[in-house]
Design a protein around this motif. Structure first.
Motif, PDB file in Angstrom:
ATOM      1  N   SER A  79       0.807  -1.225   0.000  1.00 33.56           N
ATOM      2  CA  SER A  79       0.000   0.000   0.000  1.00 33.56           C
ATOM      3  C   SER A  79       0.838   1.271   0.000  1.00 33.56           C
ATOM      4  CB  SER A  79      -0.958   0.013   1.194  1.00 33.56           C
ATOM      5  OG  SER A  79      -0.231  -0.006   2.400  1.00 33.56           O
ATOM      6  N   ASP A  80       2.038   1.223   0.538  1.00 35.50           N
ATOM      7  CA  ASP A  80       2.890   2.421   0.581  1.00 35.50           C
ATOM      8  C   ASP A  80       3.786   2.560  -0.640  1.00 35.50           C
ATOM      9  OD1 ASP A  80       1.827   3.066   3.040  1.00 35.50           O
ATOM     10  OD2 ASP A  80       3.415   2.055   4.163  1.00 35.50           O
ATOM     11  N   TYR A  81       3.755   1.579  -1.520  1.00 35.60           N
ATOM     12  CA  TYR A  81       4.619   1.618  -2.701  1.00 35.60           C
ATOM     13  C   TYR A  81       3.846   2.145  -3.918  1.00 35.60           C
ATOM     14  CZ  TYR A  81       7.919  -1.150   0.007  1.00 35.60           C
ATOM     15  OH  TYR A  81       8.795  -1.590   0.964  1.00 35.60           O
ATOM     16  N   PRO A  82       4.558   2.603  -4.926  1.00 30.78           N
ATOM     17  CA  PRO A  82       3.887   3.117  -6.136  1.00 30.78           C
ATOM     18  C   PRO A  82       3.021   2.048  -6.798  1.00 30.78           C
ATOM     19  CG  PRO A  82       6.246   3.601  -6.181  1.00 30.78           C
ATOM     20  CD  PRO A  82       6.009   2.692  -5.021  1.00 30.78           C
ATOM     21  N   ARG A  83       1.925   2.497  -7.397  1.00 32.45           N
ATOM     22  CA  ARG A  83       1.009   1.565  -8.067  1.00 32.45           C
ATOM     23  C   ARG A  83       1.216   1.522  -9.572  1.00 32.45           C
ATOM     24  NH1 ARG A  83      -4.527   0.958  -4.803  1.00 32.45           N
ATOM     25  NH2 ARG A  83      -3.525   0.501  -2.833  1.00 32.45           N
ATOM     26  N   MET A 136      10.113  -5.543  -4.368  1.00 31.95           N
ATOM     27  CA  MET A 136       9.940  -6.849  -5.009  1.00 31.95           C
ATOM     28  C   MET A 136       9.484  -7.903  -3.996  1.00 31.95           C
ATOM     29  SD  MET A 136      13.157  -6.818  -7.677  1.00 31.95           S
ATOM     30  CE  MET A 136      13.107  -8.555  -7.981  1.00 31.95           C
ATOM     31  N   ALA A 137      10.062  -7.893  -2.811  1.00 34.11           N
ATOM     32  CA  ALA A 137       9.667  -8.857  -1.776  1.00 34.11           C
ATOM     33  C   ALA A 137       8.218  -8.626  -1.356  1.00 34.11           C
ATOM     34  CB  ALA A 137      10.604  -8.748  -0.573  1.00 34.11           C
ATOM     35  N   SER A 138       7.842  -7.368  -1.148  1.00 34.55           N
ATOM     36  CA  SER A 138       6.456  -7.050  -0.772  1.00 34.55           C
ATOM     37  C   SER A 138       5.495  -7.413  -1.895  1.00 34.55           C
ATOM     38  CB  SER A 138       6.334  -5.564  -0.435  1.00 34.55           C
ATOM     39  OG  SER A 138       7.104  -5.251   0.688  1.00 34.55           O
ATOM     40  N   ASN A 139       5.903  -7.171  -3.121  1.00 31.62           N
ATOM     41  CA  ASN A 139       5.067  -7.487  -4.277  1.00 31.62           C
ATOM     42  C   ASN A 139       4.845  -8.998  -4.387  1.00 31.62           C
ATOM     43  OD1 ASN A 139       3.727  -6.346  -6.726  1.00 31.62           O
ATOM     44  ND2 ASN A 139       5.087  -7.814  -7.708  1.00 31.62           N
ATOM     45  N   ARG A 140       5.902  -9.777  -4.149  1.00 32.22           N
ATOM     46  CA  ARG A 140       5.758 -11.245  -4.189  1.00 32.22           C
ATOM     47  C   ARG A 140       4.747 -11.712  -3.138  1.00 32.22           C
ATOM     48  NH1 ARG A 140      11.093 -11.378  -5.270  1.00 32.22           N
ATOM     49  NH2 ARG A 140      11.698 -11.484  -3.076  1.00 32.22           N
TER      50      ARG A 140
END
Length: 196
Positions: A78-82, A107-111
């Motif tokens: 949620s805090d990263y760019p969309r 990348m880790a959060s996205n995974r």
């Protein structure tokens, strides 16, 4: 008026051809991901016409419009760019070391978010409130294909899943237009390299 092909004539049970447990199970196998004994019994009790009406009675709406609680946990991103433009802008002025560190965290959060989305959808296909909608969403997912392995944004994959769900049984022209503008599809088709 010509008679329709026999396989296109709606099944109407009679004394010669009864609506059996096997037929009820077959109906659920074709329209959902299969039925439990309890679900087969419910379809058998409803009969083919009412069962089909009930199966088709689902909203042309996103999962998050259907329920605010039955959605994947995307809080990790949620805090990263969309969007990729936002991502590029965020990384633009960072040192190479900071950029590498932030990209690895994203990348880790996205995974994790991607796995949460896949897990959520698998549970929804098996136990969700509208099994035919999920089966159609899965069908269109195979037709208008993208790859979670190639897509770098769990949020965009979630958005695409919602587009497929919302349009699963709707107007095909509207659906194709929505998919052709879908950010995950555009990324999958390498639209960022398109200069026309």
């Amino acid at each position: 008026m010509p008679k329709p092909h026999p396989s296109l004539v709606p099944f109407v049970p009679d004394e010669k051809e009864m609506f059996t447990r096997t037929r009820a199970a077959h109906l659920l196998q074709r329209t959902t991901f299969g039925g439990t004994r309890k679900e087969i019994d419910a379809v058998l009790k409803l009969g083919p016409a009412r069962a089909i009406e009930q199966l088709l009675d689902f909203p042309d709406a996103n999962a998050d419009e259907q329920s605010k609680t039955d959605v994947p946990d995307l809080s990790g991103i949620s805090d990263y760019p969309r969007t990729f433009a936002e991502r590029t802008a965020l990384l633009k002025n960072l040192s190479p070391t900071d950029r590498t560190e932030l990209v690895q965290k994203m990348m880790a959060s996205n995974r994790q978010a991607m796995f949460a989305t896949i897990d959520w959808w698998m549970k929804r296909m098996g136990n969700g409130p509208y099994p035919l909608q999920e089966k159609l969403t899965f069908f269109w997912h195979g037709h208008f294909t993208t790859s979670a392995r190639d897509e770098r944004s769990a949020f965009l994959m979630w958005q695409q899943n919602e587009t497929l769900r919302r349009n699963a049984a709707g107007n095909y022209r509207t659906f194709v237009k929505a998919v052709s503008r879908d950010p995950a599809m555009l990324d999958y088709l390498n639209n960022q390299q398109n200069r026309k």
